[in-house]
Design an enzyme around this catalytic site. Structure first.
Site, PDB file in Angstrom:
ATOM      1  N   GLN A  74      38.655  14.039  10.427  1.00  7.34           N
ATOM      2  CA  GLN A  74      40.038  13.933  11.300  1.00  7.34           C
ATOM      3  C   GLN A  74      41.133  14.115  10.659  1.00  7.34           C
ATOM      4  O   GLN A  74      42.049  14.886  11.324  1.00  7.34           O
ATOM      5  CB  GLN A  74      39.846  12.439  12.153  1.00  7.34           C
ATOM      6  CG  GLN A  74      40.418  12.381  13.176  1.00  7.34           C
ATOM      7  CD  GLN A  74      39.951  12.975  14.185  1.00  7.34           C
ATOM      8  OE1 GLN A  74      38.770  13.439  14.332  1.00  7.34           O
ATOM      9  NE2 GLN A  74      40.815  13.039  15.265  1.00  7.34           N
TER      10      GLN A  74
ATOM     11  N   GLY B 289      41.822  20.802  12.210  1.00  8.32           N
ATOM     12  CA  GLY B 289      40.887  21.910  12.508  1.00  8.32           C
ATOM     13  C   GLY B 289      40.247  22.332  10.840  1.00  8.32           C
ATOM     14  O   GLY B 289      39.140  22.999  11.048  1.00  8.32           O
TER      15      GLY B 289
ATOM     16  N   PHE C 232       8.485  15.694   3.826  1.00  5.51           N
ATOM     17  CA  PHE C 232       9.941  15.625   3.279  1.00  5.51           C
ATOM     18  C   PHE C 232      10.163  15.086   1.684  1.00  5.51           C
ATOM     19  O   PHE C 232      10.748  14.277   1.592  1.00  5.51           O
ATOM     20  CB  PHE C 232      10.553  14.633   4.037  1.00  5.51           C
ATOM     21  CG  PHE C 232      10.599  14.923   5.734  1.00  5.51           C
ATOM     22  CD1 PHE C 232      10.581  16.155   6.157  1.00  5.51           C
ATOM     23  CD2 PHE C 232      10.419  13.942   6.551  1.00  5.51           C
ATOM     24  CE1 PHE C 232      10.572  16.319   7.352  1.00  5.51           C
ATOM     25  CE2 PHE C 232      10.680  14.457   8.148  1.00  5.51           C
ATOM     26  CZ  PHE C 232      10.539  15.450   8.460  1.00  5.51           C
TER      27      PHE C 232
ATOM     28  N   GLU D  75      15.235   7.257   1.665  1.00  2.17           N
ATOM     29  CA  GLU D  75      14.722   5.970   0.952  1.00  2.17           C
ATOM     30  C   GLU D  75      15.148   4.729   1.885  1.00  2.17           C
ATOM     31  O   GLU D  75      15.737   3.582   1.463  1.00  2.17           O
ATOM     32  CB  GLU D  75      15.871   5.952  -0.056  1.00  2.17           C
ATOM     33  CG  GLU D  75      15.340   7.172  -1.115  1.00  2.17           C
ATOM     34  CD  GLU D  75      15.699   6.971  -2.588  1.00  2.17           C
ATOM     35  OE1 GLU D  75      15.827   5.667  -3.112  1.00  2.17           O
ATOM     36  OE2 GLU D  75      15.903   7.861  -3.340  1.00  2.17           O
TER      37      GLU D  75
ATOM     38  N   SER E 173       9.077   5.319   8.428  1.00  2.00           N
ATOM     39  CA  SER E 173       9.528   3.973   8.003  1.00  2.00           C
ATOM     40  C   SER E 173       8.398   2.884   7.925  1.00  2.00           C
ATOM     41  O   SER E 173       8.286   2.111   7.118  1.00  2.00           O
ATOM     42  CB  SER E 173      10.475   3.302   9.252  1.00  2.00           C
ATOM     43  OG  SER E 173      11.493   4.011   9.437  1.00  2.00           O
TER      44      SER E 173
ATOM     45  N   LEU F 271       5.457   9.576  -0.706  1.00  2.00           N
ATOM     46  CA  LEU F 271       5.052   8.166   0.161  1.00  2.00           C
ATOM     47  C   LEU F 271       4.909   8.784   1.635  1.00  2.00           C
ATOM     48  O   LEU F 271       3.994   8.605   2.302  1.00  2.00           O
ATOM     49  CB  LEU F 271       5.996   7.316  -0.189  1.00  2.00           C
ATOM     50  CG  LEU F 271       6.076   5.853   0.979  1.00  2.00           C
ATOM     51  CD1 LEU F 271       4.581   5.243   0.460  1.00  2.00           C
ATOM     52  CD2 LEU F 271       7.126   5.067   0.457  1.00  2.00           C
TER      53      LEU F 271
ATOM     54  N   ASP G  42      13.637  -0.297  -4.044  1.00  2.00           N
ATOM     55  CA  ASP G  42      14.686  -1.245  -4.378  1.00  2.00           C
ATOM     56  C   ASP G  42      15.681  -0.900  -5.136  1.00  2.00           C
ATOM     57  O   ASP G  42      16.926  -0.742  -5.016  1.00  2.00           O
ATOM     58  CB  ASP G  42      14.005  -2.562  -5.031  1.00  2.00           C
ATOM     59  CG  ASP G  42      13.494  -3.521  -4.017  1.00  2.00           C
ATOM     60  OD1 ASP G  42      13.453  -3.327  -2.771  1.00  2.00           O
ATOM     61  OD2 ASP G  42      12.701  -4.454  -4.311  1.00  2.00           O
TER      62      ASP G  42
ATOM     63  N   ALA H 121       3.510   8.452   8.886  1.00  2.00           N
ATOM     64  CA  ALA H 121       4.141   7.197   8.262  1.00  2.00           C
ATOM     65  C   ALA H 121       5.436   7.456   7.428  1.00  2.00           C
ATOM     66  O   ALA H 121       5.582   7.964   6.405  1.00  2.00           O
ATOM     67  CB  ALA H 121       3.023   6.752   6.995  1.00  2.00           C
TER      68      ALA H 121
HETATM   69  N1  COS Z   1       9.277  -5.591  -3.906  1.00  2.00           N
HETATM   70  C1  COS Z   1       7.805  -6.193  -4.017  1.00  2.00           C
HETATM   71  N2  COS Z   1       7.048  -6.593  -3.157  1.00  2.00           N
HETATM   72  C2  COS Z   1       7.414  -6.124  -1.881  1.00  2.00           C
HETATM   73  C3  COS Z   1       8.523  -5.641  -1.660  1.00  2.00           C
HETATM   74  C4  COS Z   1       9.604  -5.457  -2.399  1.00  2.00           C
HETATM   75  N3  COS Z   1      10.848  -4.711  -2.342  1.00  2.00           N
HETATM   76  N4  COS Z   1       8.420  -5.448  -0.271  1.00  2.00           N
HETATM   77  C5  COS Z   1       7.360  -5.669   0.396  1.00  2.00           C
HETATM   78  N5  COS Z   1       6.413  -6.380  -0.745  1.00  2.00           N
HETATM   79  C6  COS Z   1       5.257  -6.993  -0.624  1.00  2.00           C
HETATM   80  C7  COS Z   1       5.178  -7.993   0.490  1.00  2.00           C
HETATM   81  O1  COS Z   1       5.681  -9.025  -0.300  1.00  2.00           O
HETATM   82  C8  COS Z   1       3.708  -7.977   0.931  1.00  2.00           C
HETATM   83  O2  COS Z   1       3.119  -8.441  -0.400  1.00  2.00           O
HETATM   84  P1  COS Z   1       1.724  -9.626  -0.016  1.00  2.00           P
HETATM   85  O3  COS Z   1       0.604  -8.694   1.033  1.00  2.00           O
HETATM   86  O4  COS Z   1       1.398  -9.956  -1.365  1.00  2.00           O
HETATM   87  O5  COS Z   1       2.259 -10.582   0.868  1.00  2.00           O
HETATM   88  C9  COS Z   1       3.480  -6.534   0.940  1.00  2.00           C
HETATM   89  O6  COS Z   1       4.555  -5.867  -0.004  1.00  2.00           O
HETATM   90  C10 COS Z   1       3.635  -5.767   2.263  1.00  2.00           C
HETATM   91  O7  COS Z   1       5.088  -6.290   2.584  1.00  2.00           O
HETATM   92  P2  COS Z   1       5.197  -6.256   4.070  1.00  2.00           P
HETATM   93  O8  COS Z   1       4.230  -6.999   5.027  1.00  2.00           O
HETATM   94  O9  COS Z   1       6.868  -6.533   4.354  1.00  2.00           O
HETATM   95  O10 COS Z   1       5.193  -4.648   4.651  1.00  2.00           O
HETATM   96  P3  COS Z   1       5.839  -4.100   6.007  1.00  2.00           P
HETATM   97  O11 COS Z   1       4.537  -3.108   6.228  1.00  2.00           O
HETATM   98  O12 COS Z   1       6.265  -5.001   6.964  1.00  2.00           O
HETATM   99  O13 COS Z   1       6.846  -2.898   5.469  1.00  2.00           O
HETATM  100  C11 COS Z   1       9.178  -2.235   5.112  1.00  2.00           C
HETATM  101  C12 COS Z   1       7.961  -3.206   5.102  1.00  2.00           C
HETATM  102  C13 COS Z   1       8.960  -1.673   6.629  1.00  2.00           C
HETATM  103  C14 COS Z   1      10.252  -2.859   4.835  1.00  2.00           C
HETATM  104  C15 COS Z   1       8.633  -1.084   4.325  1.00  2.00           C
HETATM  105  O14 COS Z   1       7.660  -0.566   4.882  1.00  2.00           O
HETATM  106  C16 COS Z   1       9.578   0.021   4.147  1.00  2.00           C
HETATM  107  O15 COS Z   1      10.570  -0.167   2.987  1.00  2.00           O
HETATM  108  N6  COS Z   1       9.656   0.938   4.678  1.00  2.00           N
HETATM  109  C17 COS Z   1      10.600   2.166   4.673  1.00  2.00           C
HETATM  110  C18 COS Z   1      10.138   3.017   3.660  1.00  2.00           C
HETATM  111  C19 COS Z   1      11.012   3.919   2.891  1.00  2.00           C
HETATM  112  O16 COS Z   1      11.967   3.606   2.543  1.00  2.00           O
HETATM  113  N7  COS Z   1      10.595   5.261   3.061  1.00  2.00           N
HETATM  114  C20 COS Z   1      11.667   6.309   2.674  1.00  2.00           C
HETATM  115  C21 COS Z   1      10.778   7.162   1.825  1.00  2.00           C
HETATM  116  S1  COS Z   1      11.076   7.474   0.175  1.00  2.00           S
HETATM  117  S2  COS Z   1      12.354   8.600   0.187  1.00  2.00           S
END
Ligand code: COS
Length: 380
Positions: A334, A338, A155, A361, A131, A124, A238, A129
């Site tokens: 801590q 040492g 990564f 994640e 967060s 991803l 999740d 890209a």
């Molecule tokens: N489950 C199902 N659907 C989800 C969801 C989830 N947990 N989270 C978001 N969605 C859906 C939303 O409902 C939305 O759907 P609609 O377009 O139908 O409304 C869509 O996905 C976009 O969601 P949102 O607008 O919240 O997206 P953002 O761009 O604001 O991003 C964050 C949300 C920042 C929370 C997300 O990009 C994220 O988790 N970033 C971190 C990524 C990460 O963990 N990277 C680690 C890499 S893997 S080691």
């Protein structure tokens, strides 16, 4: 379906012994070599660890989430690099396929993922890209019966061992709805893997760049519909966040055991460190943090097994457990004083290892955003 309780407890006992007798003696060596020995990987295959979360019909153990987190807690008792060997197959590398794959895709890949013959990886993150994962730039341009993939992922855990990647790439316009998910075999022409990065901790678990140079991917390798990729990735995360929270709790429990053993043995001012109340405070705070984390992990897993959404709960579990294992590791250094700072005792290695949990994640700050977003959306 949960395993029958005796079979499951036998599995936990086998894992516990494997961690204590096979893995812990190798921690320092893996830290030095940045490599988990091949014989350990073989033993993990024989134990069925690569297939913990793969449905039984495809050759896995089909554990429930409540069962999977129990295994993850046990693997927390040693260097997290060991869990990483099979971690992507159990979690982020395979679960997009389990959740959104067609029967044909599942039949083709899942049995070999479950056996550990195929290592999977989740692609991803990109240089631009992290967060903001909805802004991925890797392109999948439709060209007849293939998608042409181009771009760079960064990564990527286990990339150098993987034969299959779950890749999120852009098929449409800007934003989350323009992202699709794909199953990309590592031997596809145009796919290349970078060298493992040198990192602060978790030696033995490798992360690399993955580059796609006009790689022609058959269209049947798409997971789900076009535009569904971001949601698939979020659902995978999740679940992955909950698994990581369990690992954090397991490591914290290990660190507390080490801390208590050292504080009981080491004497200063004529008595064991454990007799000093300021040391006791560090043990008490660590214990409280860790018990709270364990309760959160087990309750969230039960919520998931009950078929209810865990987006908020998993973010909270990961946020709390990764932050608290950081505090516990800091206190462990801590208490050891040492000895906590020098390599031979292994505490400084775990201190470095656990730092990553607040970043990958989803950073702690992303978990906070998710928790607040969900709480506000559902009225608290
Ligand atoms: N489950 C199902 N659907 C989800 C969801 C989830 N947990 N989270 C978001 N969605 C859906 C939303 O409902 C939305 O759907 P609609 O377009 O139908 O409304 C869509 O996905 C976009 O969601 P949102 O607008 O919240 O997206 P953002 O761009 O604001 O991003 C964050 C949300 C920042 C929370 C997300 O990009 C994220 O988790 N970033 C971190 C990524 C990460 O963990 N990277 C680690 C890499 S893997 S080691």
């Amino acid at each position: 379906m949960p395993l029958d309780p005796d079979t499951f407890e036998a599995l936990i006992e086998t894992v516990r012994r494997f961690v204590a007798e096979r893995l812990r003696p190798l921690e320092a060596q893996v830290g030095e070599d940045d490599e988990v020995p091949e014989e350990i990987v073989r033993e993990m295959r024989d134990m069925g660890l690569f297939g913990l979360s793969i449905p039984e019909e495809y050759g896995g153990l089909g554990l429930t989430m409540s069962e999977e987190v129990r295994v993850a807690l046990e693997f927390g008792r040693t260097s997290p690099a060991f869990r990483s060997v099979f971690g992507t197959n159990v979690g982020i590398g395979s679960q997009g396929l389990v959740m959104a794959g067609s029967d044909e895709q599942k039949r083709q890949w899942l049995p070999r993922i479950a056996s550990g013959e195929v290592i999977t990886s989740f692609a991803l993150t990109e240089p631009g890209a992290g967060s903001d994962s909805a802004s991925v730039q890797t392109k999948a341009a439709r060209d007849g019966n293939v998608y042409r993939l181009s771009g760079t992922k960064r990564f990527i855990t286990n990339a150098d061992r993987a034969s299959l990647f779950t890749v999120m790439a852009r098929t449409g316009g800007a934003g989350a709805r323009g992202v699709s998910a794909f199953l990309v075999p590592a031997d596809l022409p145009g796919v290349s893997i970078g060298r493992p990065e040198r990192k602060m901790g978790q030696q033995g678990a490798h992360v690399c760049d993955v580059t796609f140079d006009d790689a022609p991917l058959p269209a049947e390798n798409r997971l789900g519909d076009e535009g569904e990729g971001f949601k698939i990735a979020m659902r995978v995360l999740d679940r992955g966040r909950l698994h990581i929270a369990a690992v954090c709790v397991g490591i914290a429990e290990r660190l507390i055991a080490d801390m208590v053993a050292y504080a009981t043995e080491r004497r200063q001012f004529g008595k064991p460190l454990a007799d000093f109340q300021l040391v006791q405070a560090m043990i008490a705070d660590s214990k409280t943090d860790t018990m709270a984390g364990r309760a959160l992990v087990l309750e969230t897993a039960a919520t998931m097994d009950g078929g209810r959404p865990i987006t908020l709960d998993a973010a909270a579990a990961k946020y709390f457990a990764s932050e608290s294992v950081g505090r516990v590791a800091d206190r462990a250094v801590q208490v050891f004083g040492g000895a906590g700072y020098v390599a031979d005792y292994g505490i400084e290695r775990l201190y470095r290892d656990v730092r990553l949990f607040r970043i990958y994640e989803g950073t702690s700050q992303i978990q906070q955003l998710v928790i607040a977003r969900e709480a506000i959306r559902n009225g608290g």
